[in-house]
Design a protein around this motif. Structure first.
Motif, short mmCIF file in Angstrom:
data_model
loop_
_atom_site.label_atom_id
_atom_site.label_comp_id
_atom_site.label_asym_id
_atom_site.label_seq_id
_atom_site.Cartn_x
_atom_site.Cartn_y
_atom_site.Cartn_z
N THR A 130 111.51 141.92 13.13
CA THR A 130 110.30 142.17 12.35
C THR A 130 109.02 141.91 13.15
N PHE A 131 109.15 141.26 14.30
CA PHE A 131 108.01 141.02 15.19
C PHE A 131 107.97 142.01 16.36
N SER A 132 108.79 143.04 16.33
CA SER A 132 108.94 143.92 17.48
C SER A 132 107.67 144.67 17.87
N HIS A 133 106.69 144.72 17.00
CA HIS A 133 105.45 145.43 17.30
C HIS A 133 104.34 144.49 17.81
N THR A 134 104.72 143.23 18.11
CA THR A 134 103.75 142.24 18.58
C THR A 134 104.23 141.60 19.88
N VAL A 135 103.35 141.53 20.86
CA VAL A 135 103.70 140.97 22.17
C VAL A 135 102.68 139.92 22.57
N GLU A 136 103.06 139.12 23.56
CA GLU A 136 102.14 138.18 24.20
C GLU A 136 101.85 138.67 25.61
N ALA A 137 100.65 138.46 26.04
CA ALA A 137 100.22 138.90 27.37
C ALA A 137 100.07 137.72 28.30
N GLY B 28 87.88 143.03 23.36
CA GLY B 28 88.33 143.36 22.02
C GLY B 28 89.25 142.37 21.33
N PHE B 29 89.49 141.22 21.93
CA PHE B 29 90.32 140.20 21.29
C PHE B 29 89.46 139.33 20.39
N LYS B 30 90.06 138.87 19.30
CA LYS B 30 89.40 137.96 18.37
C LYS B 30 90.23 136.69 18.26
N GLU B 31 89.55 135.56 18.17
CA GLU B 31 90.28 134.32 17.97
C GLU B 31 90.95 134.37 16.60
N CYS B 32 92.25 134.05 16.57
CA CYS B 32 92.99 134.11 15.31
C CYS B 32 93.65 132.78 14.98
N GLY B 33 93.52 131.79 15.86
CA GLY B 33 94.10 130.49 15.59
C GLY B 33 93.85 129.53 16.73
N ARG B 34 94.00 128.26 16.41
CA ARG B 34 93.80 127.23 17.43
C ARG B 34 94.66 126.03 17.06
N THR C 34 95.18 124.94 22.40
CA THR C 34 95.53 126.31 22.77
C THR C 34 94.83 127.21 21.77
N VAL C 35 94.13 128.19 22.30
CA VAL C 35 93.38 129.15 21.51
C VAL C 35 94.19 130.45 21.49
N TRP C 36 94.52 130.89 20.30
CA TRP C 36 95.25 132.14 20.15
C TRP C 36 94.27 133.24 19.85
N MET C 37 94.39 134.34 20.61
CA MET C 37 93.53 135.50 20.42
C MET C 37 94.41 136.72 20.21
N GLN C 38 93.90 137.67 19.44
CA GLN C 38 94.68 138.85 19.06
C GLN C 38 93.84 140.10 19.24
N LYS C 39 94.51 141.14 19.71
CA LYS C 39 93.90 142.47 19.76
C LYS C 39 94.83 143.42 19.06
N MET C 40 94.32 144.09 18.06
CA MET C 40 95.10 145.10 17.34
C MET C 40 94.85 146.44 18.02
N LEU C 41 95.93 147.09 18.39
CA LEU C 41 95.82 148.36 19.11
C LEU C 41 95.77 149.55 18.15
#
Length: 163
Positions: free
Chosen positions: A77-84, A136-142, A156-163
């Motif tokens: 169910t997470f197959s559409h999300t990756v970490e860079a 284009g990344f936004k902070e989404c958690g810390r 740790t600062v989590w950032m997300q970019k929706m493609l």
């Protein structure tokens, strides 16, 4: 100068680990406290298997940066999300290579149906946070004070970019 991005290969082992280890020893950008052995490259290849990865090479074939995408979570169910993960040789930062590499990884992600790219960044690495914001990344958690390197706690600062 012209640069080429080629998929990571076993021949890139020493150059990639040397770049990564520079950041291990000199910054909070890479989380380990001690340098990784060259065999750790196999882990990078395994983590990125089936996802875009690349080594930036200069005109002489010297690796000046690398990056990879990897699964955020192995559950389908997470197959559409990756970490860079990406690092640029310190002599080549500020030359647009991070943007070049990120664009390469994003293009490969879109081709594979990936919708989200996450980045986990040390709060002690404000340059990386700014880079991600500009791209284009936004902070989404810390997560507060969850890491400690060389005696110094950080978030740790989590950032997300929706493609």
């Amino acid at each position: 100068m012209e640069y080429l991005i080629a998929p990571l290969s076993i021949e890139d082992r020493e150059s990639v680990i040397d770049i990564f280890n520079y950041y291990v020893e000199n910054s909070f950008a890479a989380y380990p406290e001690i340098k990784l052995p060259y065999q750790a490259f196999d882990m990078f290849l395994q983590m990125s298997h089936g996802f875009p990865s690349g080594a930036i090479k200069d005109q002489d074939g010297r690796i000046v940066g690398f990056g990879l995408l990897r699964s955020h979570n192995p559950i389908s169910t997470f197959s559409h999300t990756v970490e860079a993960t990406y690092f640029i040789h310190p002599e080549y930062t500020g030359k647009g290579l991070g943007k070049l590499l990120l664009t390469f990884l994003e293009k490969g992600a879109v081709e594979r149906g990936i919708l989200n790219i996450l980045a986990c960044i040390s709060s002690l690495n404000p340059a990386s946070i700014r880079f991600h914001q500009r791209n284009g990344f936004k902070e989404c958690g810390r997560f507060k004070q969850v890491e400690k390197k060389n005696g110094q706690e950080f978030d740790t600062v989590w950032m997300q970019k929706m493609l």
